[in-house]
Design a protein around this motif. Structure first.
Motif, PDB file in Angstrom:
ATOM      1  N   MET A 261       7.122   1.380  21.772  1.00 37.59           N
ATOM      2  CA  MET A 261       6.908   2.635  21.024  1.00 37.59           C
ATOM      3  C   MET A 261       6.472   2.333  19.607  1.00 37.59           C
ATOM      4  O   MET A 261       6.777   1.261  19.067  1.00 37.59           O
ATOM      5  CB  MET A 261       8.186   3.480  21.020  1.00 37.59           C
ATOM      6  CG  MET A 261       9.283   2.948  20.122  1.00 37.59           C
ATOM      7  SD  MET A 261      10.676   4.075  20.114  1.00 37.59           S
ATOM      8  CE  MET A 261      11.631   3.468  18.740  1.00 37.59           C
ATOM      9  N   LYS A 262       5.757   3.271  19.050  1.00 34.14           N
ATOM     10  CA  LYS A 262       5.233   3.068  17.703  1.00 34.14           C
ATOM     11  C   LYS A 262       6.182   3.692  16.678  1.00 34.14           C
ATOM     12  O   LYS A 262       6.632   4.818  16.837  1.00 34.14           O
ATOM     13  CB  LYS A 262       3.857   3.721  17.608  1.00 34.14           C
ATOM     14  CG  LYS A 262       3.086   3.314  16.366  1.00 34.14           C
ATOM     15  CD  LYS A 262       1.620   3.729  16.503  1.00 34.14           C
ATOM     16  CE  LYS A 262       0.877   3.477  15.216  1.00 34.14           C
ATOM     17  NZ  LYS A 262      -0.510   3.934  15.253  1.00 34.14           N
ATOM     18  N   VAL A 263       6.466   2.947  15.637  1.00 30.52           N
ATOM     19  CA  VAL A 263       7.349   3.425  14.581  1.00 30.52           C
ATOM     20  C   VAL A 263       6.605   3.375  13.252  1.00 30.52           C
ATOM     21  O   VAL A 263       6.052   2.330  12.896  1.00 30.52           O
ATOM     22  CB  VAL A 263       8.618   2.540  14.491  1.00 30.52           C
ATOM     23  CG1 VAL A 263       9.482   2.938  13.305  1.00 30.52           C
ATOM     24  CG2 VAL A 263       9.404   2.577  15.789  1.00 30.52           C
ATOM     25  N   ASP A 264       6.568   4.487  12.542  1.00 26.34           N
ATOM     26  CA  ASP A 264       5.933   4.484  11.219  1.00 26.34           C
ATOM     27  C   ASP A 264       6.814   3.715  10.243  1.00 26.34           C
ATOM     28  O   ASP A 264       8.024   3.900  10.203  1.00 26.34           O
ATOM     29  CB  ASP A 264       5.747   5.923  10.715  1.00 26.34           C
ATOM     30  CG  ASP A 264       4.593   6.607  11.419  1.00 26.34           C
ATOM     31  OD1 ASP A 264       4.590   7.848  11.486  1.00 26.34           O
ATOM     32  OD2 ASP A 264       3.692   5.894  11.918  1.00 26.34           O
ATOM     33  N   VAL A 265       6.217   2.859   9.457  1.00 22.90           N
ATOM     34  CA  VAL A 265       6.985   2.061   8.509  1.00 22.90           C
ATOM     35  C   VAL A 265       6.663   2.483   7.072  1.00 22.90           C
ATOM     36  O   VAL A 265       7.542   2.678   6.265  1.00 22.90           O
ATOM     37  CB  VAL A 265       6.712   0.547   8.713  1.00 22.90           C
ATOM     38  CG1 VAL A 265       7.423  -0.282   7.677  1.00 22.90           C
ATOM     39  CG2 VAL A 265       7.128   0.134  10.124  1.00 22.90           C
ATOM     40  N   GLU A 266       5.376   2.615   6.755  1.00 26.63           N
ATOM     41  CA  GLU A 266       4.929   3.063   5.429  1.00 26.63           C
ATOM     42  C   GLU A 266       5.625   2.303   4.305  1.00 26.63           C
ATOM     43  O   GLU A 266       6.303   2.877   3.454  1.00 26.63           O
ATOM     44  CB  GLU A 266       5.181   4.573   5.253  1.00 26.63           C
ATOM     45  CG  GLU A 266       4.309   5.432   6.135  1.00 26.63           C
ATOM     46  CD  GLU A 266       2.821   5.324   5.803  1.00 26.63           C
ATOM     47  OE1 GLU A 266       2.459   5.195   4.618  1.00 26.63           O
ATOM     48  OE2 GLU A 266       2.004   5.331   6.742  1.00 26.63           O
ATOM     49  N   ARG A 267       5.495   1.007   4.329  1.00 23.93           N
ATOM     50  CA  ARG A 267       6.153   0.203   3.310  1.00 23.93           C
ATOM     51  C   ARG A 267       5.163  -0.730   2.637  1.00 23.93           C
ATOM     52  O   ARG A 267       4.274  -1.267   3.275  1.00 23.93           O
ATOM     53  CB  ARG A 267       7.261  -0.589   3.985  1.00 23.93           C
ATOM     54  CG  ARG A 267       8.286  -1.081   3.021  1.00 23.93           C
ATOM     55  CD  ARG A 267       9.395  -1.807   3.707  1.00 23.93           C
ATOM     56  NE  ARG A 267      10.041  -2.640   2.699  1.00 23.93           N
ATOM     57  CZ  ARG A 267      10.949  -3.550   2.944  1.00 23.93           C
ATOM     58  NH1 ARG A 267      11.329  -3.766   4.170  1.00 23.93           N
ATOM     59  NH2 ARG A 267      11.472  -4.250   1.967  1.00 23.93           N
ATOM     60  N   GLN A 268       5.352  -0.965   1.339  1.00 20.20           N
ATOM     61  CA  GLN A 268       4.481  -1.883   0.614  1.00 20.20           C
ATOM     62  C   GLN A 268       4.768  -3.318   1.043  1.00 20.20           C
ATOM     63  O   GLN A 268       5.917  -3.709   1.192  1.00 20.20           O
ATOM     64  CB  GLN A 268       4.690  -1.750  -0.896  1.00 20.20           C
ATOM     65  CG  GLN A 268       4.379  -0.364  -1.449  1.00 20.20           C
ATOM     66  CD  GLN A 268       2.982   0.089  -1.088  1.00 20.20           C
ATOM     67  OE1 GLN A 268       2.020  -0.672  -1.162  1.00 20.20           O
ATOM     68  NE2 GLN A 268       2.849   1.327  -0.650  1.00 20.20           N
ATOM     69  N   ILE A 269       3.734  -4.119   1.202  1.00 16.14           N
ATOM     70  CA  ILE A 269       3.899  -5.492   1.663  1.00 16.14           C
ATOM     71  C   ILE A 269       4.565  -6.360   0.614  1.00 16.14           C
ATOM     72  O   ILE A 269       5.363  -7.230   0.909  1.00 16.14           O
ATOM     73  CB  ILE A 269       2.533  -6.074   2.091  1.00 16.14           C
ATOM     74  CG1 ILE A 269       2.073  -5.361   3.356  1.00 16.14           C
ATOM     75  CG2 ILE A 269       2.605  -7.575   2.287  1.00 16.14           C
ATOM     76  CD1 ILE A 269       0.636  -5.656   3.759  1.00 16.14           C
ATOM     77  N   LEU A 270       4.242  -6.149  -0.638  1.00 18.04           N
ATOM     78  CA  LEU A 270       4.858  -6.944  -1.697  1.00 18.04           C
ATOM     79  C   LEU A 270       6.094  -6.245  -2.240  1.00 18.04           C
ATOM     80  O   LEU A 270       6.456  -6.404  -3.405  1.00 18.04           O
ATOM     81  CB  LEU A 270       3.858  -7.212  -2.830  1.00 18.04           C
ATOM     82  CG  LEU A 270       2.734  -8.199  -2.505  1.00 18.04           C
ATOM     83  CD1 LEU A 270       1.846  -8.415  -3.718  1.00 18.04           C
ATOM     84  CD2 LEU A 270       3.283  -9.532  -2.021  1.00 18.04           C
TER      85      LEU A 270
ATOM     86  N   CYS B  45      -4.184 -15.608  -9.464  1.00 19.84           N
ATOM     87  CA  CYS B  45      -2.945 -15.033  -8.922  1.00 19.84           C
ATOM     88  C   CYS B  45      -2.063 -14.198  -9.860  1.00 19.84           C
ATOM     89  O   CYS B  45      -1.495 -13.207  -9.413  1.00 19.84           O
ATOM     90  CB  CYS B  45      -2.112 -16.138  -8.296  1.00 19.84           C
ATOM     91  SG  CYS B  45      -3.125 -17.244  -7.308  1.00 19.84           S
TER      92      CYS B  45
ATOM     93  N   ASP C 243      -2.034 -10.338  -9.743  1.00 21.93           N
ATOM     94  CA  ASP C 243      -1.548  -9.576  -8.594  1.00 21.93           C
ATOM     95  C   ASP C 243      -0.068  -9.271  -8.625  1.00 21.93           C
ATOM     96  O   ASP C 243       0.420  -8.538  -7.771  1.00 21.93           O
ATOM     97  CB  ASP C 243      -1.843 -10.346  -7.288  1.00 21.93           C
ATOM     98  CG  ASP C 243      -3.327 -10.476  -7.021  1.00 21.93           C
ATOM     99  OD1 ASP C 243      -3.764 -11.547  -6.594  1.00 21.93           O
ATOM    100  OD2 ASP C 243      -4.043  -9.482  -7.236  1.00 21.93           O
TER     101      ASP C 243
ATOM    102  N   ASN D 221     -10.632  -9.307 -11.004  1.00 23.30           N
ATOM    103  CA  ASN D 221      -9.342  -8.623 -10.961  1.00 23.30           C
ATOM    104  C   ASN D 221      -8.518  -8.782 -12.237  1.00 23.30           C
ATOM    105  O   ASN D 221      -7.922  -7.819 -12.724  1.00 23.30           O
ATOM    106  CB  ASN D 221      -8.524  -9.090  -9.748  1.00 23.30           C
ATOM    107  CG  ASN D 221      -7.468  -8.071  -9.357  1.00 23.30           C
ATOM    108  OD1 ASN D 221      -7.775  -6.901  -9.154  1.00 23.30           O
ATOM    109  ND2 ASN D 221      -6.226  -8.502  -9.282  1.00 23.30           N
TER     110      ASN D 221
ATOM    111  N   VAL E 234      -7.000  -5.590 -14.494  1.00 22.93           N
ATOM    112  CA  VAL E 234      -5.590  -5.194 -14.623  1.00 22.93           C
ATOM    113  C   VAL E 234      -5.060  -5.366 -16.044  1.00 22.93           C
ATOM    114  O   VAL E 234      -3.934  -4.975 -16.339  1.00 22.93           O
ATOM    115  CB  VAL E 234      -4.673  -5.961 -13.636  1.00 22.93           C
ATOM    116  CG1 VAL E 234      -5.163  -5.780 -12.206  1.00 22.93           C
ATOM    117  CG2 VAL E 234      -4.559  -7.430 -13.982  1.00 22.93           C
TER     118      VAL E 234
END
Lengths: 114, 221
Positions: B1-10, B123, B126, B152, B156
């Motif tokens: 089943m698919k679960v929404d996570v919606e979380r930032q990777i870092l 780096c 980021d 980049n 920033v």
């Protein structure tokens, strides 16, 4: 960019989310990555394949959606797509007061589990 | 089943960065993340900034290097407290390292903490450390094409210091082109041409930083 660190972050978050659901296996992880992050998908897949071994995501497919850059002009509300070097100026009215809508995403959207 | 996570990777770094940011705000200290290539003049710029602002502000420095205490020792010799982070191989600082480093500083008594990031044009841009502002230094000998090659870090940063400006006659540096590309990446970032070791142009940079510090205080109250 640190594809290995990013893959590690994806794995950790995916496993955390799967454990909350009492999952035994992760089949797939869907991520959205903005092009302005300069993440290389090939390097990310390589890192993913290396890191997922021995975990509940061992056979999980990493589905990457690369999102293009787009911005909205705060002066005239025009929305436009752009690259790295041509996003700062609104192509409709020339204003530099623009806000980035998409392009820097680095997120996990969903996981597919059993 | 698919679960929404919606979380930032870092998320791990960002959560700690947010905690750092709140802690700095509570202590009323302005934190600057200074980034540049190795040898561009980060430490020299920090020493010149200290000279310009130490009468007005209480300053400490967090030094980030892969190895050695060379930079922290230079800052301490200048009469300013310095904490040295050795990353042991990591090419950039992260929020967890900064959190540990500031344990030894009396943040409440400080007005300004300058973090000298690891020498690297890639780096550091980021990673959120919980700073008030990121600023980068490009030195004339590095060449005017660096904003094209490393966009980049220019994007920033709130300001761009153009160091070793006194060497303009020696190197083939097209300042107009440099400013045009920086402008296309980051139209609101001022460019400060200066010579950190000779002092020319340092005042304008120091006044900008002082204004930023005051503005942050104004936002906080």
């Amino acid at each position: 960019m640190h594809e290995l660190g990013i893959a590690s972050g994806i794995l950790t978050s995916a496993i955390d989310a799967a454990e909350v659901e009492d999952a035994v296996r992760i089949n797939a992880v869907d991520v959205s990555i903005g092009v302005l992050t300069e993440v290389m998908e090939e390097a990310l897949q390589f890192a993913w394949a290396a890191l997922r071994s021995g975990t509940m995501a061992e056979a999980a497919v990493l589905n990457v959606t690369m999102l293009g850059a787009s911005s909205r002009c705060t002066d005239c509300a025009h929305e436009y797509t752009h690259g790295r070097f041509d996003g700062a100026k609104c192509p409709a009215c020339g204003s530099y007061i623009v806000e980035l809508l998409h392009g820097r995403e680095l997120k996990i959207d969903s996981i597919d589990i059993d | 089943m698919k679960v929404d996570v919606e979380r930032q990777i870092l998320a791990a770094n960002d959560v700690l960065a947010t905690e750092n940011r709140a802690r700095f705000a509570d202590a009323g200290v302005f934190v600057l993340d200074l980034m540049a290539s190795p040898g561009a003049g980060k430490t020299s710029t920090i020493l010149a900034t200290i000279d310009a602002l130490c009468d007005r502000y209480s300053i400490a420095v967090v030094e980030g290097d892969i190895a050695s205490k060379v930079d922290a020792e230079k800052v301490r010799a200048h009469g300013i407290p310095a904490v040295q982070i050795n990353t042991g191989g990591a090419c950039h600082l992260e929020s967890a390292m900064v959190r540990r480093a500031v344990e030894t500083l009396d943040l409440v008594a400080l007005d300004l903490v300058i973090i000298e990031n690891v020498g690297n044009l890639v780096c550091p841009s980021d990673f959120d450390l919980g700073e008030n502002a990121k600023v980068m230094i490009l030195s004339v000998p590095e060449g005017h094409d660096k904003p094209l090659k490393y966009p980049n870090i220019f994007q920033v940063s709130e300001a761009v210091i153009l160091n070793k400006y006194d060497t303009l006659g020696v190197f083939d540096f097209d300042e107009a082109q440099f400013r045009a590309v920086v402008g296309s990446l980051n139209p609101s970032a001022p460019v400060f041409p200066l010579s950190a070791t000779k002092g020319d142009g340092v005042q304008a940079w120091a006044e900008w930083l002082a204004a930023r510090i005051e503005s942050a205080r104004g936002d906080a109250s």
